[in-house]
Design a protein around this motif. Structure first.
Motif, PDB file in Angstrom:
ATOM      1  N   GLN A   4     -19.146   5.537  -2.218  1.00 25.62           N
ATOM      2  CA  GLN A   4     -18.710   4.205  -3.258  1.00 25.62           C
ATOM      3  C   GLN A   4     -17.429   4.414  -3.730  1.00 25.62           C
ATOM      4  N   LEU A   5     -16.686   5.355  -3.635  1.00 26.36           N
ATOM      5  CA  LEU A   5     -15.301   5.384  -3.928  1.00 26.36           C
ATOM      6  C   LEU A   5     -14.669   4.510  -2.899  1.00 26.36           C
ATOM      7  N   THR A   6     -14.787   4.827  -1.559  1.00 27.82           N
ATOM      8  CA  THR A   6     -14.241   4.276  -0.466  1.00 27.82           C
ATOM      9  C   THR A   6     -14.630   2.869  -0.398  1.00 27.82           C
ATOM     10  N   PHE A   7     -15.862   2.543  -0.779  1.00 28.74           N
ATOM     11  CA  PHE A   7     -16.337   1.222  -0.656  1.00 28.74           C
ATOM     12  C   PHE A   7     -15.394   0.446  -1.857  1.00 28.74           C
ATOM     13  N   PHE A   8     -15.333   0.807  -2.901  1.00 31.70           N
ATOM     14  CA  PHE A   8     -14.326   0.116  -3.857  1.00 31.70           C
ATOM     15  C   PHE A   8     -13.039   0.108  -3.454  1.00 31.70           C
ATOM     16  N   THR A   9     -12.273   1.177  -2.675  1.00 33.68           N
ATOM     17  CA  THR A   9     -11.021   0.812  -2.182  1.00 33.68           C
ATOM     18  C   THR A   9     -11.043  -0.382  -1.187  1.00 33.68           C
ATOM     19  N   GLN A  10     -11.966  -0.602  -0.277  1.00 35.99           N
ATOM     20  CA  GLN A  10     -12.116  -1.502   0.772  1.00 35.99           C
ATOM     21  C   GLN A  10     -12.265  -2.739   0.124  1.00 35.99           C
ATOM     22  N   LYS A  11     -13.129  -2.953  -1.063  1.00 36.79           N
ATOM     23  CA  LYS A  11     -13.373  -4.091  -1.956  1.00 36.79           C
ATOM     24  C   LYS A  11     -12.407  -4.666  -2.646  1.00 36.79           C
ATOM     25  N   ARG A  12     -11.555  -3.729  -3.159  1.00 35.12           N
ATOM     26  CA  ARG A  12     -10.429  -3.803  -4.060  1.00 35.12           C
ATOM     27  C   ARG A  12      -9.432  -4.701  -2.886  1.00 35.12           C
ATOM     28  N   ASP A  13      -8.943  -3.998  -1.868  1.00 30.53           N
ATOM     29  CA  ASP A  13      -7.808  -4.290  -1.096  1.00 30.53           C
ATOM     30  C   ASP A  13      -8.163  -4.567   0.449  1.00 30.53           C
ATOM     31  N   ILE A  14      -8.740  -5.402   0.864  1.00 31.24           N
ATOM     32  CA  ILE A  14      -9.209  -5.780   2.086  1.00 31.24           C
ATOM     33  C   ILE A  14      -7.956  -5.782   3.110  1.00 31.24           C
ATOM     34  N   LYS A  15      -6.972  -6.426   2.853  1.00 36.53           N
ATOM     35  CA  LYS A  15      -6.021  -6.548   3.765  1.00 36.53           C
ATOM     36  C   LYS A  15      -5.155  -5.376   4.002  1.00 36.53           C
ATOM     37  N   ARG A  16      -4.954  -4.186   3.189  1.00 39.75           N
ATOM     38  CA  ARG A  16      -4.709  -3.115   3.731  1.00 39.75           C
ATOM     39  C   ARG A  16      -5.156  -1.730   3.490  1.00 39.75           C
ATOM     40  N   THR A  17      -4.847  -0.708   4.266  1.00 48.00           N
ATOM     41  CA  THR A  17      -5.664   0.381   3.954  1.00 48.00           C
ATOM     42  C   THR A  17      -5.131   1.091   2.758  1.00 48.00           C
ATOM     43  N   ILE A  18      -5.960   1.630   1.678  1.00 44.74           N
ATOM     44  CA  ILE A  18      -5.467   2.389   0.826  1.00 44.74           C
ATOM     45  C   ILE A  18      -5.002   3.848   1.221  1.00 44.74           C
ATOM     46  N   ASP A  19      -3.791   4.217   0.885  1.00 43.58           N
ATOM     47  CA  ASP A  19      -3.254   5.390   0.909  1.00 43.58           C
ATOM     48  C   ASP A  19      -3.910   6.344  -0.221  1.00 43.58           C
ATOM     49  N   VAL A  20      -4.100   7.490   0.191  1.00 45.00           N
ATOM     50  CA  VAL A  20      -4.600   8.437  -0.720  1.00 45.00           C
ATOM     51  C   VAL A  20      -3.575   8.940  -1.730  1.00 45.00           C
ATOM     52  N   PHE A  21      -2.467   8.890  -1.414  1.00 42.92           N
ATOM     53  CA  PHE A  21      -1.266   9.236  -2.260  1.00 42.92           C
ATOM     54  C   PHE A  21      -1.027   8.010  -3.119  1.00 42.92           C
ATOM     55  N   SER A  22      -1.647   6.923  -2.947  1.00 45.41           N
ATOM     56  CA  SER A  22      -1.471   6.033  -3.807  1.00 45.41           C
ATOM     57  C   SER A  22      -2.362   5.978  -4.921  1.00 45.41           C
ATOM     58  N   LEU A  23      -3.403   6.817  -5.034  1.00 49.52           N
ATOM     59  CA  LEU A  23      -4.389   6.921  -5.963  1.00 49.52           C
ATOM     60  C   LEU A  23      -3.681   7.365  -7.232  1.00 49.52           C
ATOM     61  N   ASN A  24      -4.095   6.905  -8.663  1.00 46.75           N
ATOM     62  CA  ASN A  24      -3.338   7.023  -9.731  1.00 46.75           C
ATOM     63  C   ASN A  24      -4.445   7.142 -10.828  1.00 46.75           C
ATOM     64  N   LYS A  25      -4.004   7.316 -11.944  1.00 50.18           N
ATOM     65  CA  LYS A  25      -5.152   7.396 -13.200  1.00 50.18           C
ATOM     66  C   LYS A  25      -5.656   6.022 -13.463  1.00 50.18           C
ATOM     67  N   GLU A  26      -4.755   4.970 -13.162  1.00 52.13           N
ATOM     68  CA  GLU A  26      -5.140   3.709 -13.566  1.00 52.13           C
ATOM     69  C   GLU A  26      -6.012   3.029 -12.607  1.00 52.13           C
ATOM     70  N   PHE A  27      -5.870   3.583 -11.305  1.00 50.42           N
ATOM     71  CA  PHE A  27      -6.916   3.234 -10.176  1.00 50.42           C
ATOM     72  C   PHE A  27      -8.263   3.824 -10.500  1.00 50.42           C
ATOM     73  N   PHE A  28      -8.477   5.047 -10.893  1.00 52.53           N
ATOM     74  CA  PHE A  28      -9.802   5.783 -11.107  1.00 52.53           C
ATOM     75  C   PHE A  28     -10.105   5.034 -12.570  1.00 52.53           C
ATOM     76  N   GLN A  29      -9.499   4.716 -13.422  1.00 56.82           N
ATOM     77  CA  GLN A  29     -10.188   4.052 -14.676  1.00 56.82           C
ATOM     78  C   GLN A  29     -10.517   2.719 -14.341  1.00 56.82           C
ATOM     79  N   ARG A  30      -9.963   1.820 -13.205  1.00 57.05           N
ATOM     80  CA  ARG A  30     -10.705   0.540 -12.776  1.00 57.05           C
ATOM     81  C   ARG A  30     -11.874   1.300 -12.066  1.00 57.05           C
ATOM     82  N   TYR A  31     -12.016   1.948 -11.404  1.00 52.52           N
ATOM     83  CA  TYR A  31     -12.808   2.565 -10.352  1.00 52.52           C
ATOM     84  C   TYR A  31     -14.148   2.796 -11.388  1.00 52.52           C
ATOM     85  N   LEU A  32     -13.948   3.413 -12.544  1.00 55.20           N
ATOM     86  CA  LEU A  32     -15.076   3.891 -13.309  1.00 55.20           C
ATOM     87  C   LEU A  32     -15.685   2.648 -14.081  1.00 55.20           C
ATOM     88  N   ALA A  33     -14.796   1.779 -14.333  1.00 55.15           N
ATOM     89  CA  ALA A  33     -15.255   0.758 -15.092  1.00 55.15           C
ATOM     90  C   ALA A  33     -16.027  -0.170 -14.194  1.00 55.15           C
TER      91      ALA A  33
END
Length: 121
Positions: A34-63
């Motif tokens: 579900q986390l990978t699904f969220f990253t794909q849904k959030r930004d379809i045009k580019r691949t999310i790099d694991v190093f770009s994950l931060n606190k704000e990203f995870f807060q959006r995911y939990l919401a």
């Protein structure tokens, strides 16, 4: 490193190094899918790099889990455990430096049990 690659590496590590049970691996990977699904849904045009994950990203995911998927606090807590485990794995084996202190499980609602009335027996 793409998030999908990180999850796959984590899965291999769970199986080969931790020797986790099949159901345990399936539960972790299911929660992280579900986390990978969220990253794909959030930004379809580019691949999310694991190093770009931060606190704000995870807060959006939990919401997203609470608001869009209507998951219970118990389900969200389980997904937080999976995310925290993934981040610890990345910190130890993939030269990352993720903070995990902000990943706090939501409070659980404990229902009061229904007492049987002796007169109704």
């Amino acid at each position: 490193m793409r998030i999908e690659d990180a999850v796959n590496d984590f899965k291999v590590w769970l199986i080969t190094q931790k020797r986790a049970a099949h159901n345990t691996v399936a539960a972790y990977i299911g929660d992280l899918s579900q986390l990978t699904f969220f990253t794909q849904k959030r930004d379809i045009k580019r691949t999310i790099d694991v190093f770009s994950l931060n606190k704000e990203f995870f807060q959006r995911y939990l919401a997203f889990l609470k608001r869009d998927l209507h998951l219970s606090n118990r389900s969200i807590a389980r997904k937080i455990v999976a995310i925290r485990s993934l981040l610890v794995f990345l910190n130890e084996f993939k030269d990352c430096s993720f903070e995990t202190d902000f990943l706090i499980a939501p409070k659980q609602v404990h229902k009061i049990p229904h007492v049987i009335n002796f007169e109704g027996l």
